[in-house]
Design an enzyme around this catalytic site. Structure first.
Site, PDB file in Angstrom:
ATOM      1  N   CYS A 192       0.919  -1.124  -0.021  1.00  0.00           N
ATOM      2  CA  CYS A 192       0.053  -0.059   0.128  1.00  0.00           C
ATOM      3  C   CYS A 192       0.806   1.248  -0.043  1.00  0.00           C
ATOM      4  O   CYS A 192       1.845   1.264   0.634  1.00  0.00           O
ATOM      5  CB  CYS A 192      -0.772   0.151   1.258  1.00  0.00           C
ATOM      6  N   CYS A 223      -2.826  -8.477   7.439  1.00  0.00           N
ATOM      7  CA  CYS A 223      -3.173  -7.399   6.191  1.00  0.00           C
ATOM      8  C   CYS A 223      -4.534  -7.055   6.238  1.00  0.00           C
ATOM      9  O   CYS A 223      -5.581  -7.970   6.193  1.00  0.00           O
ATOM     10  CB  CYS A 223      -2.831  -8.091   4.891  1.00  0.00           C
ATOM     11  N   GLN A 234     -11.327  -8.384 -12.165  1.00  0.00           N
ATOM     12  CA  GLN A 234     -11.465  -7.158 -11.273  1.00  0.00           C
ATOM     13  C   GLN A 234     -11.122  -7.402 -10.014  1.00  0.00           C
ATOM     14  O   GLN A 234     -11.285  -8.322  -9.438  1.00  0.00           O
ATOM     15  CB  GLN A 234     -12.920  -6.408 -11.383  1.00  0.00           C
ATOM     16  N   CYS A 261      -8.391   1.928 -16.622  1.00  0.00           N
ATOM     17  CA  CYS A 261      -7.733   1.829 -15.484  1.00  0.00           C
ATOM     18  C   CYS A 261      -6.277   2.854 -15.439  1.00  0.00           C
ATOM     19  O   CYS A 261      -5.576   2.824 -14.743  1.00  0.00           O
ATOM     20  CB  CYS A 261      -7.177   0.500 -15.203  1.00  0.00           C
TER      21      CYS A 261
END
Length: 415
Positions: A72, A146, A246, A371
């Site tokens: 992240c 996580c 997705q 995207c």
């Protein structure tokens, strides 16, 4: 390290990768606009960062692994800040092309909703470890808590470690792509040892023990307890190993809702870059569809899902490289019968060649899923210049806490 060795900077904005940017430019990861920071300048990158004056949008990262993990980039920012920033990324990309439009409220996938991830798995002296690489690092961070992955995906970590013990070398980590499915875990392993007889038997036993729905080893099938199907509308599809999907169910639902709203009155739809049928199969509940995809295995999976489905209108399929060989106006207007609408969902490069042909065919309605805001804005400029209106954009954040942004947009041909 003395303070005199440190460089002080004020962050003016975030770059496209989510790093803070100061004059120079100097890139400072995990900082926010308005913050005064200090660190060691290493070329154009600031390291060993200390936040001298924090932003009001800075929050405590929700995941205890965030400091070491590179999975992240934006957990230090508030949800409201990230939502506004991602919307502005799209808005600014359009503005750079001289375009503007209405923006719908962003849709953000919740925590613990990622249904697919690629784990890095390394054998160690004491066993094995699985997780994500650290930021700009080849060090694997273990991620037992996580906050990004679905619980079912998190439960795959010990299974991935068992696969490494069975078939990884000490030198090269495995790349284990794990996808949750209605039948269980779908696992694709790369960088493993060559698949000989004993290894194949051992892996098959592991698949049975851990109830892996399907296990594929460097593109070779090892075991399939049952097909790892995915629901697309009323149909069930078994995608090829590692096929595009997705990232979250919520993100897929948001993009699909936007597409279905755009094409709701269409009777004949062409679905370009159709994948395994994410949009084609739900659309076929109300309209005939011609689905075009470059990967033949995906086309076969889509067709099989349609044939096994019930209550669906006709879906014709075509395996075709739309970058090198886009559908031409005569393909889009066969025998003078114009498609009422086009759905287009290209990879990050966008669909420059295919969009040019859509404008020549005068396809009246286009649902564009993207995207990459930059390539989307370029293609949007082509459409608008050819007489289309960009009616609205729906930003979808299914890669939570990352710099990645997706969207759906509606284009209509002016009368």
């Amino acid at each position: 390290m003395t303070d005199t060795a440190r460089t002080k900077a004020t962050i003016s904005r975030l770059g496209h990768q989510g790093d803070g940017v100061a004059d120079g430019p100097l890139f400072a990861p995990r900082t926010l606009p308005g913050e005064v920071v200090s660190g060691i300048a290493n070329g154009s990158r600031l390291t060993h960062i200390r936040i001298e004056t924090p932003s009001e949008h800075r929050v405590q990262p929700p995941c205890r692994h965030y400091k070491a993990c590179g999975g992240c980039q934006l957990q230090h920012a508030s949800d409201a800040f990230v939502a506004e920033w991602k919307t502005d990324v799209v808005r600014n990309a359009l503005s750079a092309q001289g375009l503007e439009t209405d923006f719908r409220p962003i849709h953000t996938s919740p925590p613990r909703s990622r249904r697919r991830a690629t784990l890095s798995v390394r054998r160690t002296k004491k066993g094995a470890m699985a997780g994500f690489y650290g930021q700009a690092s080849d060090v694997i961070t273990e991620i037992p808590d996580c906050q990004l992955l679905e619980p079912e995906l998190l439960a795959a970590i010990p299974v991935a470690e068992a696969l490494a013990l069975a078939g990884a070398s000490r030198k090269t980590p495995l790349a284990v792509t794990v996808t949750t499915s209605d039948a269980g875990l779908d696992m694709l392993v790369r960088n493993g040892k060559p698949l000989d007889g004993p290894l194949r038997i051992g892996l098959a036993q592991l698949a049975e023990k851990h109830r892996i729905a399907r296990l594929t080893w460097d593109d070779e099938p090892v075991a399939m307890e049952q097909p790892p199907v995915q629901p697309f509308g009323p149909a069930l599809v078994c995608p090829p190993p590692g096929a595009f999907l997705q990232a979250t169910r919520e993100g897929e639902a948001a993009l699909l809702a936007a597409v279905l709203e755009i094409i709701k009155d269409a009777k004949r739809v062409v679905d370009l870059f159709a994948g395994c049928g994410t949009f084609s199969l739900p659309i076929a509940q109300t309209a005939e569809v011609h689905a075009v995809e470059g990967e033949r295995d995906m086309v076969k999976a889509l067709d099989a899902g349609w044939r096994a489905g019930k209550g669906l209108k006709k879906i014709s399929t075509e395996a075709r490289d739309l970058f090198r060989n886009p559908l031409l106006p005569e393909d889009l207007n066969p025998f003078g019968a114009v498609f009422d609408a086009a759905v287009i969902d290209p990879p990050r490069a966008g669909a420059e060649a295919q969009v040019a042909q859509l404008t020549k065919a005068r396809t009246p309605l286009i649902a564009y899923v993207s995207c990459n805001p930059v390539s989307f804005a370029r293609d949007a400029k082509t459409l608008v210049s050819a007489g289309y209106d960009l009616n609205w954009v729906q930003v979808v954040d299914q890669f939570r806490w990352s710099a990645h942004t997706e969207l759906a947009a509606r284009f209509t041909l002016k009368d």
